[in-house]
Scaffold this active site. Sequence first.
Site, PDB file in Angstrom:
ATOM      1  N   ASP A  52       0.835  -1.192   0.000  1.00  0.00           N
ATOM      2  CA  ASP A  52       0.000   0.000   0.000  1.00  0.00           C
ATOM      3  C   ASP A  52       0.875   1.250   0.000  1.00  0.00           C
ATOM      4  OD1 ASP A  52      -2.472   1.273  -0.051  1.00  0.00           O
ATOM      5  OD2 ASP A  52      -2.564   1.456   2.135  1.00  0.00           O
TER       6      ASP A  52
ATOM      7  N   TYR B 127       1.038   5.789  -0.533  1.00  0.00           N
ATOM      8  CA  TYR B 127       0.624   7.011   0.170  1.00  0.00           C
ATOM      9  C   TYR B 127       0.738   8.140  -0.842  1.00  0.00           C
ATOM     10  CZ  TYR B 127       0.746   9.854   4.589  1.00  0.00           C
ATOM     11  OH  TYR B 127       0.494  10.695   5.654  1.00  0.00           O
TER      12      TYR B 127
ATOM     13  N   HIS C  19      -3.764  14.060   0.784  1.00  0.00           N
ATOM     14  CA  HIS C  19      -3.952  13.209   1.962  1.00  0.00           C
ATOM     15  C   HIS C  19      -2.748  13.317   2.900  1.00  0.00           C
ATOM     16  CE1 HIS C  19      -4.936   9.727   4.445  1.00  0.00           C
ATOM     17  NE2 HIS C  19      -3.792   9.150   4.108  1.00  0.00           N
TER      18      HIS C  19
ATOM     19  N   ARG D  93       1.689  17.275  12.803  1.00  0.00           N
ATOM     20  CA  ARG D  93       2.929  18.057  12.759  1.00  0.00           C
ATOM     21  C   ARG D  93       2.665  19.314  11.948  1.00  0.00           C
ATOM     22  NH1 ARG D  93       4.033  12.938  11.063  1.00  0.00           N
ATOM     23  NH2 ARG D  93       4.015  13.701   8.924  1.00  0.00           N
TER      24      ARG D  93
ATOM     25  N   GLU E 170     -10.384   3.899   4.196  1.00  0.00           N
ATOM     26  CA  GLU E 170      -9.572   4.700   3.288  1.00  0.00           C
ATOM     27  C   GLU E 170      -9.988   4.369   1.863  1.00  0.00           C
ATOM     28  OE1 GLU E 170      -5.365   4.161   4.170  1.00  0.00           O
ATOM     29  OE2 GLU E 170      -5.462   5.700   5.737  1.00  0.00           O
TER      30      GLU E 170
ATOM     31  N   GLU F  30      -9.383   4.015  -1.805  1.00  0.00           N
ATOM     32  CA  GLU F  30      -8.172   3.841  -2.617  1.00  0.00           C
ATOM     33  C   GLU F  30      -8.527   3.145  -3.931  1.00  0.00           C
ATOM     34  OE1 GLU F  30      -4.698   2.300  -0.672  1.00  0.00           O
ATOM     35  OE2 GLU F  30      -5.260   3.124   1.290  1.00  0.00           O
TER      36      GLU F  30
ATOM     37  N   ASP G 131      -8.901   0.424   2.438  1.00  0.00           N
ATOM     38  CA  ASP G 131      -7.860   0.068   3.410  1.00  0.00           C
ATOM     39  C   ASP G 131      -8.372   0.456   4.806  1.00  0.00           C
ATOM     40  OD1 ASP G 131      -5.498  -0.401   4.789  1.00  0.00           O
ATOM     41  OD2 ASP G 131      -4.578   1.483   4.152  1.00  0.00           O
TER      42      ASP G 131
ATOM     43  N   ARG H 247      -7.271   4.031  13.701  1.00  0.00           N
ATOM     44  CA  ARG H 247      -6.379   5.174  13.912  1.00  0.00           C
ATOM     45  C   ARG H 247      -5.713   5.172  15.281  1.00  0.00           C
ATOM     46  NH1 ARG H 247      -5.561   6.160   8.761  1.00  0.00           N
ATOM     47  NH2 ARG H 247      -7.425   6.811   7.654  1.00  0.00           N
TER      48      ARG H 247
ATOM     49  N   GLN I 169      -2.982   2.627  15.105  1.00  0.00           N
ATOM     50  CA  GLN I 169      -1.958   3.168  14.199  1.00  0.00           C
ATOM     51  C   GLN I 169      -1.088   4.214  14.901  1.00  0.00           C
ATOM     52  OE1 GLN I 169      -3.723   4.816  10.645  1.00  0.00           O
ATOM     53  NE2 GLN I 169      -1.773   5.338   9.699  1.00  0.00           N
TER      54      GLN I 169
ATOM     55  N   TYR J  30       2.947   3.174  14.881  1.00  0.00           N
ATOM     56  CA  TYR J  30       3.481   3.402  13.536  1.00  0.00           C
ATOM     57  C   TYR J  30       4.936   3.842  13.496  1.00  0.00           C
ATOM     58  CZ  TYR J  30       3.310   8.579  13.297  1.00  0.00           C
ATOM     59  OH  TYR J  30       3.538   9.917  13.463  1.00  0.00           O
TER      60      TYR J  30
ATOM     61  N   LYS K 119      -3.771  -1.916  10.185  1.00  0.00           N
ATOM     62  CA  LYS K 119      -4.266  -2.061   8.829  1.00  0.00           C
ATOM     63  C   LYS K 119      -4.284  -3.496   8.333  1.00  0.00           C
ATOM     64  CE  LYS K 119      -2.887   2.587   7.459  1.00  0.00           C
ATOM     65  NZ  LYS K 119      -3.944   3.062   6.552  1.00  0.00           N
TER      66      LYS K 119
ATOM     67  N   THR L 239      -8.683  -5.660   4.289  1.00  0.00           N
ATOM     68  CA  THR L 239      -8.657  -4.731   3.150  1.00  0.00           C
ATOM     69  C   THR L 239      -9.699  -5.252   2.172  1.00  0.00           C
ATOM     70  OG1 THR L 239      -6.271  -4.404   3.443  1.00  0.00           O
ATOM     71  CG2 THR L 239      -7.219  -3.746   1.322  1.00  0.00           C
TER      72      THR L 239
ATOM     73  N   THR M 195      -4.769   6.542   0.248  1.00  0.00           N
ATOM     74  CA  THR M 195      -6.027   7.281   0.294  1.00  0.00           C
ATOM     75  C   THR M 195      -6.080   8.355  -0.786  1.00  0.00           C
ATOM     76  OG1 THR M 195      -6.035   6.967   2.661  1.00  0.00           O
ATOM     77  CG2 THR M 195      -7.539   8.623   1.791  1.00  0.00           C
TER      78      THR M 195
ATOM     79  N   GLU N 111      -9.566  12.670   7.869  1.00  0.00           N
ATOM     80  CA  GLU N 111      -9.466  13.990   7.237  1.00  0.00           C
ATOM     81  C   GLU N 111     -10.786  14.746   7.276  1.00  0.00           C
ATOM     82  OE1 GLU N 111      -7.042  14.111   3.367  1.00  0.00           O
ATOM     83  OE2 GLU N 111      -7.421  11.993   3.717  1.00  0.00           O
TER      84      GLU N 111
HETATM   85 MN    MN Z   1      -3.915   3.104   2.897  1.00  0.00          MN
END
Ligand code: MN
Length: 459
Positions: free
Chosen positions: A148, A150, A155, A164, A221, A223, A255, A259, A262, A266, A275, A279, A382, A396
């Site tokens: 997968d 990104y 996104h 951040r 997500e 995708e 996906d 959260r 994650q 992560y 994840k 899927t 995503t 989001e």
């Molecule tokens: Mn994904």
Amino acid sequence: MPYEIDETHDPSLESWVESANDPATDFPIQNLPLCAFAPAENVDDGTAPIHVGVLIGDQVLSLSRMQVRGMLDEWERSHGVDGWFALNSTGVDAIAELDAAARRDLRRIVSRLLRSDAPDRAGLGGLLEPREGVLIQEPLVTIGDYTDFYASVHHATNVGTMFRPDNPLMPNYKWLPVGYHGRASSVVPSGTPIRRPKGQLAPANEGEAPAFGPSRLLDYELEIGAFVARGNDLGEPISIEEAEDHLLGLCLLNDWSARDIQRWEYQPLGPFLAKNFATSISPYIVTMEALAPFRVPREPRPEGDPQPLPHLDSEHDRTRGGFDITLEVHLASKQMRDRGMAPVRLSRGNFRTMYWTFAQMLTHHASSGCNMRPGDLIGSGTVSGPERSSRGCLLELTWNGGKGDPRPGTDRTPIELPTGEQRRFLEDGDEVILRGYCEREGFRRIGFGECRGIIEPAV
Ligand code: MN
């Protein structure tokens, strides 16, 4: 060789399968997506229990029966195709290994057979059956590996900004398509119920112990998935010029993401259990051939962004590397379904807004010498566009459930459902429905069908 527009894309073509001429169908004669299916009745005609099929309107055509009847003999001879009609699990995979020329000719044969003016329809009894009656539940190919990416900068920027705000994108983002190795064993077809995962959940405050329990921040997500056709040998990279020859076609992919799991796990190696529990994919592969009219230039990079390094750049990728696919997410809570309400649309975006193309993702993936195999699945990441209405996940849309960095203008309100229910993340009983379709002036609209999943309570 790029995928070309040919007679099979002619918008005036109609089929003698009436349902394929309905303007609203996702599966007109210009689409012809591939699938694997078990016939409603297992007739002992020399075919194995799982057939390779082509969707046309509300019917599915068995390529396996065509082959057993000798209708593909000439095609097999001219392309040196040998024995793939033994449709056990290995045989199903073999369609992915056909080269692009063989696939193009197969599409032409099927198209000519299904056209309104097909010369010989009498002999076609038994090749088609209603899609409703058959079991389409397995991907066409055995998925060996799943990766997968990104690849949406919108996104990545949104998610980065939440956590951040001063430094949303990592320094590598504009130089390589970021990805992680996913889990093929839990890729499931549309309609499979999704069990809410348990896991270690991020502590509320730094220094506290994490809890172990059902995820409270479950998300989808939106995708696109790409299936690898021919592979490459270990140690032999795929050049960007060849990359698209190695792609069979695309599907919708959800996906599912926890959260809170994650966030805790992560760093530093990326997503893992957040994840790997499920899927979902739509079970039809819309082929690269079918998508030829809907190719668009790669999204131009904003002024000041670096251009891709030479091994991730080509003239074809710049001018035709993108896909114009409209993508939508719909949601129906259990209460909505109980009250007979239609699902509500949460977002609508377009796959053409991606920062990295599938050709770049595949080329990057194999640039180390990593060998890709037929049936490998690549997720795009995503798909989010620049507007709020085109954000492809709840993280989001509700800006981390209302807890993301409160920049001025950021909409952190929860989603209101027609029942008066609110959503920041998914609740048990929620059904998420992904849809995708391609439209272009002068061409027939084609679609991807749906990718559905209902959340079940944790055990
Ligand atoms: Mn994904």
